[in-house]
Design a protein around this motif. Structure first.
Motif, PDB file in Angstrom:
ATOM      1  N   ILE A  25      -9.112  26.634 -20.157  1.00 40.77           N
ATOM      2  CA  ILE A  25     -10.068  26.572 -21.205  1.00 40.77           C
ATOM      3  C   ILE A  25     -11.498  27.063 -20.613  1.00 40.77           C
ATOM      4  CG2 ILE A  25     -11.186  25.734 -23.316  1.00 40.77           C
ATOM      5  CD1 ILE A  25      -8.551  24.211 -23.842  1.00 40.77           C
ATOM      6  N   ALA A  26     -12.009  26.049 -19.798  1.00 42.46           N
ATOM      7  CA  ALA A  26     -13.145  26.263 -19.054  1.00 42.46           C
ATOM      8  C   ALA A  26     -13.516  27.572 -18.583  1.00 42.46           C
ATOM      9  CB  ALA A  26     -13.501  25.183 -18.129  1.00 42.46           C
ATOM     10  N   SER A  65     -11.636  30.496 -19.450  1.00 42.29           N
ATOM     11  CA  SER A  65     -11.698  31.640 -20.411  1.00 42.29           C
ATOM     12  C   SER A  65     -13.089  31.848 -20.916  1.00 42.29           C
ATOM     13  CB  SER A  65     -10.884  30.912 -21.664  1.00 42.29           C
ATOM     14  OG  SER A  65     -11.412  30.275 -22.588  1.00 42.29           O
ATOM     15  N   SER A  75     -14.005  32.685 -24.110  1.00 40.64           N
ATOM     16  CA  SER A  75     -14.417  32.081 -25.400  1.00 40.64           C
ATOM     17  C   SER A  75     -15.809  31.538 -25.394  1.00 40.64           C
ATOM     18  CB  SER A  75     -13.310  30.855 -25.868  1.00 40.64           C
ATOM     19  OG  SER A  75     -11.977  31.422 -25.919  1.00 40.64           O
ATOM     20  N   LYS A 112     -14.619  26.510 -27.036  1.00 35.23           N
ATOM     21  CA  LYS A 112     -13.972  25.737 -25.887  1.00 35.23           C
ATOM     22  C   LYS A 112     -14.177  24.326 -26.344  1.00 35.23           C
ATOM     23  CE  LYS A 112     -15.284  29.174 -22.247  1.00 35.23           C
ATOM     24  NZ  LYS A 112     -16.165  29.416 -21.275  1.00 35.23           N
TER      25      LYS A 112
END
Length: 446
Positions: free
Chosen positions: A119-120, A122, A124, A129
């Motif tokens: 996620i970090a 990505s 977004s 996040k």
């Protein structure tokens, strides 16, 4: 540092179940098959539950008859017999099950750590996040099933203390157990806004939904010294503060907006500013919101403020959905708001627009079917309150300046109607004076 699995604990749990089948019902409450790290242990555990649920006797022979070979190629009878013989002590079976479960949770945490890294990395936004990470962490299953069901005798023992507390409160003259709204007649119906409740506040445009919601928020924060979070998707924080200044200080909202209050009502302005400065009210006015982001903001703010006592969301219709159709999206969001109230342990007031159905009826007072977009709102809500002012539809009504708060659903109490005075110029609802009377027809100016 501990290993993320324990072969010995897994073997001991399964062996204890085979030695003493009555332990199956006890131990399976806290264990899913996924808690077992090794494939043959997961398979044997599922087999034990299958034979037990079918009403059969559980031993090495019946297990072998039901499934001769386990996943991985091990003979069921040989493997089950080995575990049965090597189990240290069935008396400690619950402790073995706890170890298995704890290691399973540890593995979940390790998996989440890997997902957080993804996620970090990505593209977004930071806010998304954070919301995704919080959702992953909150999804970790750390709770066992021991509290899922309780015997009524145990519940009663705990509830006796609660009954005694209620009795003491009554002796002290405190009639409401929960957050007050600032309108005593309404508090009589609600008996206070309580943790975990979802309170829907609906009305057609210009009826005063935001006004009454902010009145409740300011009363809870200023007069009751509690902590409040307002998430506004419709108004900016400056607009909300203008309304709070007018309401708390009893100042004309017009004079607040044009600044003349600094000279004409300086004493009232200073008083309102002093009260608001000491109040624990946090405001978020980010215009684009999803439910995951709202949950993220609420959790984070609760941590910063050392807990929350009330959450206000203004309003449901502006929350962005997942694009599955508005009815499905609102159904999902309504359920998530209710779960958020339970998770945070606070009452959540969520504002909601109504459809136009009431305007086509002779009596324009709203009913539950007027809630827009989804019947799930009505189902999930603990309370549904509607704000109605006759003068919005009938300017020459004798009920000018009077609002009706219609309690259409009240899971823990009665339904009914509360009348309050609406002071629109000061952006507030106040208790209707006991001396109020409906003017005679000749007194009404047309």
């Amino acid at each position: 540092m501990i290993d993320l699995y324990s072969a010995e604990a897994e073997h001991a749990v399964l062996g204890a179940m085979i030695q003493q089948p009555h332990l199956i019902d006890v131990l399976s409450d806290d264990l899913s098959s996924g808690a077992f790290y090794y494939a043959e242990n997961r398979d044997l555990y599922r087999l034990i539950l299958s034979v037990r649920n079918a009403g059969g006797v559980v031993d090495i022979l019946t297990l072998g008859e039901a499934k001769p070979m386990l996943d991985g190629g091990r003979p069921t009878i040989a493997y089950a017999g080995q575990l049965q013989m090597n189990t240290p002590s069935v008396a400690n079976a619950k402790e073995y099950a706890r170890i298995v479960r704890d290691r399973a949770v540890a593995r979940q945490i390790a998996d989440v750590a890997g997902s957080i890294h993804d996620i970090a990395s990505s593209s977004s936004s930071v806010e998304d996040k954070v919301a995704q990470v919080q959702a992953l962490v909150m999804a970790i299953d750390t709770a066992g099933s021991e509290t899922e069901c309780q015997m009524i005798a145990d519940i009663m023992r705990e509830h006796i203390d609660e009954l005694e507390r209620r009795h003491q409160r009554t002796l002290e003259g405190i009639k409401v157990d929960g957050l007050l709204t600032g309108i005593p007649d309404l508090d009589t119906y609600t008996q206070g806004l309580k943790p975990g409740q979802m309170i829907v506040l609906g009305g057609r445009p210009s009826m005063g939904k935001t006004t009454i919601a902010m009145n409740v928020a300011s009363d809870v924060a200023i007069n009751q010294k509690r902590k409040v979070l307002v998430i506004s998707l419709e108004m900016t924080r400056q607009q909300l503060v203008d309304r709070l200044i007018a309401s708390v200080g009893g100042i004309s909202l017009k004079s607040v907006k044009d600044g003349s209050c600094c000279h004409d009502s300086s004493a009232e302005l200073n008083m309102a500013a002093r009260k608001m400065r000491d109040a624990s009210i946090a405001v978020s006015d980010v215009p684009s919101m999803t439910m995951p982001r709202i949950r993220s903001i609420a959790r984070r703010q609760s941590h910063r403020m050392g807990g929350l006592d009330l959450l206000v969301i203004d309003y449901l219709g502006l929350i962005e959905g997942d694009g599955n159709g508005r009815v499905d999206d609102v159904t999902t969001m309504s359920r998530q708001i209710k779960l958020l109230a339970r998770e945070l342990g606070v009452p959540v007031i969520v504002l909601c627009q109504l459809n136009r159905g009431c305007e086509s009826r002779p009596d324009k007072r709203p009913v539950l079917s007027d809630l827009r977009e989804s019947g799930a709102i009505e189902q999930d809500a603990d309370m549904v309150l509607f704000v109605y002012r006759d003068e919005v539809y009938f300017p020459n009504t004798v009920e000018r300046g009077v609002a009706e708060i219609l309690i259409r659903k009240n899971r823990d109490g009665e339904i009914g109607t509360v009348r309050a005075a609406f002071q629109g110029d000061k952006s507030r609802f106040v208790p209707l004076a006991s001396t109020y009377r409906v003017p005679d027809a000749e007194e009404v100016q047309f």
